[in-house]
Write an enzyme that holds these catalytic residues in place. Structure first.
Site, PDB file in Angstrom:
ATOM      1  N   ASP A   7       0.797  -1.347  -0.131  1.00  0.00           N
ATOM      2  CA  ASP A   7       0.015  -0.086  -0.152  1.00  0.00           C
ATOM      3  C   ASP A   7       0.808   1.270  -0.071  1.00  0.00           C
ATOM      4  O   ASP A   7       1.473   1.702   1.085  1.00  0.00           O
ATOM      5  CB  ASP A   7      -0.933  -0.014   1.179  1.00  0.00           C
ATOM      6  CG  ASP A   7      -2.008   1.184   1.209  1.00  0.00           C
ATOM      7  OD1 ASP A   7      -2.257   1.655   0.232  1.00  0.00           O
ATOM      8  OD2 ASP A   7      -2.096   1.650   2.561  1.00  0.00           O
ATOM      9  N   GLU A  67      -1.718  -1.574  -4.521  1.00  0.00           N
ATOM     10  CA  GLU A  67      -2.902  -0.721  -4.706  1.00  0.00           C
ATOM     11  C   GLU A  67      -2.608   0.254  -5.916  1.00  0.00           C
ATOM     12  O   GLU A  67      -1.611   1.011  -5.730  1.00  0.00           O
ATOM     13  CB  GLU A  67      -3.335  -0.031  -3.467  1.00  0.00           C
ATOM     14  CG  GLU A  67      -4.756   0.327  -3.251  1.00  0.00           C
ATOM     15  CD  GLU A  67      -5.168   0.684  -1.952  1.00  0.00           C
ATOM     16  OE1 GLU A  67      -5.746   0.157  -1.332  1.00  0.00           O
ATOM     17  OE2 GLU A  67      -4.968   1.835  -1.446  1.00  0.00           O
ATOM     18  N   ASP A 139      -1.953   0.977   7.481  1.00  0.00           N
ATOM     19  CA  ASP A 139      -1.157   0.712   6.127  1.00  0.00           C
ATOM     20  C   ASP A 139      -0.921  -0.638   5.845  1.00  0.00           C
ATOM     21  O   ASP A 139      -1.043  -1.271   4.635  1.00  0.00           O
ATOM     22  CB  ASP A 139      -0.164   1.755   6.207  1.00  0.00           C
ATOM     23  CG  ASP A 139      -0.473   3.150   6.050  1.00  0.00           C
ATOM     24  OD1 ASP A 139      -1.284   3.524   5.182  1.00  0.00           O
ATOM     25  OD2 ASP A 139       0.047   3.969   6.899  1.00  0.00           O
TER      26      ASP A 139
END
Length: 167
Positions: A7, A67, A139
């Protein structure tokens, strides 16, 4: 197969490593890579790259998933996120990994069942799917969700390929 979910973020990049064997998922590790907010942008990007390269060398994943960038209200934030994401993609590619890329809505839908899920719901579902994990923060939870999504997509692709080869 070991899958590293990422991420990306300039201040904090979450990471999560899982093992996927068919439909069975096992938590291996997770954490956060942080850069100094007072440092100039080029130094922060280089630091992120160094930390990620060390992580890749230590854990030697078989695949990675990242992502995709979403557009913030603040264009500067979106640009910095894109730059951090570029570093993440480059490091994974330099390590020879195939990289899956997933929109945040798709990750939420794959893990929670709805693309409008809140971060708290994603974190709770990741904790349920990986009960042995001590999650290092939001996260890291998002990164584990990305890894889970990639594992599901790989399993679906393999099943589809198996069916089509029988026909």
């Amino acid at each position: 197969m070991k899958i590293l979910g990422l991420d990306p973020g300039l201040g904090t990049t979450g990471w999560g490593l899982i093992a996927a064997e068919g439909n069975r998922l096992t938590h291996l590790a997770n954490g956060q890579l942080k850069t100094a907010t007072a440092a100039p942008l080029p130094e922060r990007l280089a630091d992120l790259a160094s930390q990620l390269e060390a992580l890749l060398a230590e854990h030697r994943p078989d695949a990675a998933a990242v992502e995709e960038v979403f557009v913030n209200k603040n264009p500067q934030s979106t640009l910095k996120l894109g730059q951090a994401r570029g570093v993440v993609l480059m490091c994974a590619a330099r390590s020879g990994l195939a990289v899956g890329e997933y929109a945040a809505r798709l990750v939420k839908k794959a893990v929670v069942g709805t693309g409008n899920a809140e971060k708290v719901q994603v974190h709770a579902m990741v904790a349920r799917l990986l009960p042995t994990a001590t999650i290092a923060g939001p996260d890291a939870a998002d990164a584990l969700a990305v890894a889970i999504t990639h594992a599901h997509h790989l399993a679906s692709a393999k099943a589809t390929q198996s069916l089509s080869s029988r026909a």
